[in-house]
Scaffold this active site. Structure first.
Site, short mmCIF file in Angstrom:
data_model
loop_
_atom_site.label_atom_id
_atom_site.label_comp_id
_atom_site.label_asym_id
_atom_site.label_seq_id
_atom_site.Cartn_x
_atom_site.Cartn_y
_atom_site.Cartn_z
N ASP A 156 45.39 46.87 39.56
CA ASP A 156 44.91 46.06 40.69
C ASP A 156 44.68 46.98 41.87
OD1 ASP A 156 44.91 44.02 42.97
OD2 ASP A 156 45.33 42.70 41.29
N ASP A 177 40.74 50.23 41.96
CA ASP A 177 39.67 49.45 42.58
C ASP A 177 38.53 49.44 41.58
OD1 ASP A 177 37.40 48.57 43.89
OD2 ASP A 177 37.85 49.59 45.76
N VAL A 178 38.23 48.28 41.03
CA VAL A 178 37.28 48.22 39.91
C VAL A 178 35.86 48.63 40.29
CG1 VAL A 178 38.52 46.49 38.54
CG2 VAL A 178 36.87 45.74 40.28
N TYR A 204 28.96 33.67 45.12
CA TYR A 204 29.97 33.61 44.04
C TYR A 204 29.32 33.20 42.71
CZ TYR A 204 34.45 32.40 41.81
OH TYR A 204 35.53 32.32 40.97
N LYS A 238 29.20 35.30 39.14
CA LYS A 238 29.80 34.75 37.93
C LYS A 238 28.75 34.48 36.83
CE LYS A 238 34.03 34.95 39.22
NZ LYS A 238 34.94 35.91 38.56
N THR A 252 45.96 29.25 41.91
CA THR A 252 46.33 30.65 42.14
C THR A 252 46.27 30.93 43.64
OG1 THR A 252 44.11 31.60 42.19
CG2 THR A 252 45.10 31.27 40.00
N1 LIG Z 1 41.58 30.33 40.88
C1 LIG Z 1 40.53 29.67 40.40
O1 LIG Z 1 40.41 28.45 40.58
C2 LIG Z 1 39.45 30.39 39.64
C3 LIG Z 1 38.45 29.64 39.02
C4 LIG Z 1 37.45 30.28 38.31
C5 LIG Z 1 37.45 31.67 38.22
N2 LIG Z 1 38.43 32.39 38.84
C6 LIG Z 1 38.36 33.83 38.71
O2 LIG Z 1 39.55 34.34 38.16
C7 LIG Z 1 39.73 35.69 38.57
C8 LIG Z 1 41.13 35.84 39.12
O3 LIG Z 1 41.24 35.02 40.26
P1 LIG Z 1 42.62 34.40 40.74
O4 LIG Z 1 42.35 32.98 41.06
O5 LIG Z 1 43.72 34.77 39.83
O6 LIG Z 1 42.74 35.14 42.15
P2 LIG Z 1 43.89 36.02 42.81
O7 LIG Z 1 43.41 36.22 44.21
O8 LIG Z 1 45.22 35.40 42.60
O9 LIG Z 1 43.81 37.39 41.99
C9 LIG Z 1 42.71 38.23 42.08
C10 LIG Z 1 43.20 39.67 42.00
O10 LIG Z 1 42.05 40.53 42.00
C11 LIG Z 1 42.39 41.67 42.78
N3 LIG Z 1 41.19 42.36 43.26
C12 LIG Z 1 40.31 41.97 44.21
N4 LIG Z 1 39.39 42.93 44.41
C13 LIG Z 1 39.69 43.95 43.56
C14 LIG Z 1 39.11 45.21 43.29
N5 LIG Z 1 38.05 45.66 43.97
N6 LIG Z 1 39.67 45.98 42.33
C15 LIG Z 1 40.76 45.56 41.64
N7 LIG Z 1 41.37 44.38 41.88
C16 LIG Z 1 40.83 43.59 42.82
C17 LIG Z 1 43.21 41.11 43.93
O11 LIG Z 1 43.97 42.13 44.57
C18 LIG Z 1 44.06 40.08 43.22
O12 LIG Z 1 45.29 40.60 42.79
C19 LIG Z 1 38.64 35.97 39.60
O13 LIG Z 1 37.60 36.67 38.98
C20 LIG Z 1 38.19 34.58 40.02
O14 LIG Z 1 36.87 34.58 40.48
C21 LIG Z 1 39.43 31.78 39.54
#
Ligand SMILES: NC(=O)c1ccc[n+]([C@@H]2O[C@H](COP(=O)([O-])OP(=O)(O)OC[C@H]3O[C@@H](n4cnc5c(N)ncnc54)[C@H](O)[C@@H]3O)[C@@H](O)[C@H]2O)c1
Length: 266
Positions: free
Chosen positions: A37, A63-64, A155, A159, A192
């Protein structure tokens, strides 16, 4: 459960939410997990949770959007006995903004994390997974990769791009007969920390959440937006991620799995 024993999994965005839950799920199934992360403390927290359960993991800052960091992080996995067989591309963030007023720089920053980050992971991890004899890539797209959502054009763009990149790479791997399956999952409303990271001003101005809301509560949103009426838990998404990562999904590639309580059914 030890279906992934002797194998390693690499998870991005693993310091929180879905990435953390997926890391825990993979470790519970016996995998050695590279918990990565950009938030180093978050990654360490996940690795500690895994260790507390008797699992094995290493926390790595990644950092991805930075290609040099990808090659350095993956090179570490070359030195371990467990063969890299799984990549879960989870790093991402959400963005609420109307297209008419959104700065181009905001779109580009989102593309860098979600689209470039997913691309770089596949580019550098798939040859290693293939070299291990095959395995699986799971990308985390979204409901927003399947349906347009007003106020979330940037967004949705990221996606949707992940969804189609996943299918194209799945077919590239199939052509190569390299044993790597590539699938996307599309969560709807998942409880989350991401929901609480939105700028309150942004939430106040948007059509998301209840009128006057300054913080988005996934449980409140789910009551009306999700047909089954409840938000999904990160662990429920992780169950599908782990299934796709396992040999039980050996015939599934290029597929998209909605985990949305019916949001895309109608
Ligand atoms: N929570 C939802 O309702 C939901 C719904 C659909 C999709 N998603 C997707 O699921 C994935 C995870 O989201 P989440 O809800 O667990 O969010 P979250 O914010 O809890 O976790 C996301 C993580 O990604 C990390 N991150 C951000 N930028 C980064 C980078 N440049 N390099 C490496 N790490 C990085 C953050 O530090 C964080 O730990 C995301 O891609 C999000 O778009 C979430």
């Amino acid at each position: 459960m030890s279906e992934l024993a002797g194998r390693a999994a690499f998870v991005t965005g693993a310091g929180s939410g879905i990435g953390r839950a997926s890391s825990l799920g993979l470790a519970r199934r016996g995998a050695y997990v590279w918990v990565t992360d950009v938030d180093e403390a978050g990654a360490e927290g996940t690795a500690e949770l895994i260790a507390r359960e008797g699992g094995r993991a290493a926390a790595v800052r990644l950092d991805v959007s930075d290609e040099a960091q990808w090659t350095a992080a993956l090179a570490r996995s070359d030195d371990r006995d467990e063969a890299l067989t799984v990549l879960v591309s989870c790093a991402g963030r959400s963005m609420i903004a109307d297209t008419a007023t959104m700065p181009l720089a905001d779109l580009r920053s989102l593309l860098a994390v979600s689209v470039e980050g997913t691309f770089l992971g596949m580019k550098h991890a798939i040859p290693r997974i293939a070299g291990s004899g095959g395995g699986a890539v799971v990308t985390i797209s979204s409901l927003a990769g399947l349906k347009g959502i007003p106020g979330m054009a940037a967004y949705c763009a990221t996606k949707g791009a992940i969804r189609m990149m996943t299918k194209a790479v799945a077919l590239e791997c199939a052509e190569l007969r390299n044993g790597v399956r590539v699938n996307s999952v599309h969560p709807g409303v998942v409880d989350t920390p991401a929901w609480h990271k939105h700028d309150p001003e942004e939430v106040g101005r948007s059509r998301h959440g209840s009128p006057g809301a300054r913080v988005l509560d996934p449980h409140v949103v789910a009551e009306t937006a999700v047909p089954i009426g409840v938000a999904c838990s990160p662990a429920e998404v992780a169950d599908t991620v782990c299934f796709l990562a396992s040999d039980a999904a050996r015939h599934i590639t290029g597929a998209e799995i909605a985990i949305d309580g019916g949001m895309t059914a109608g």
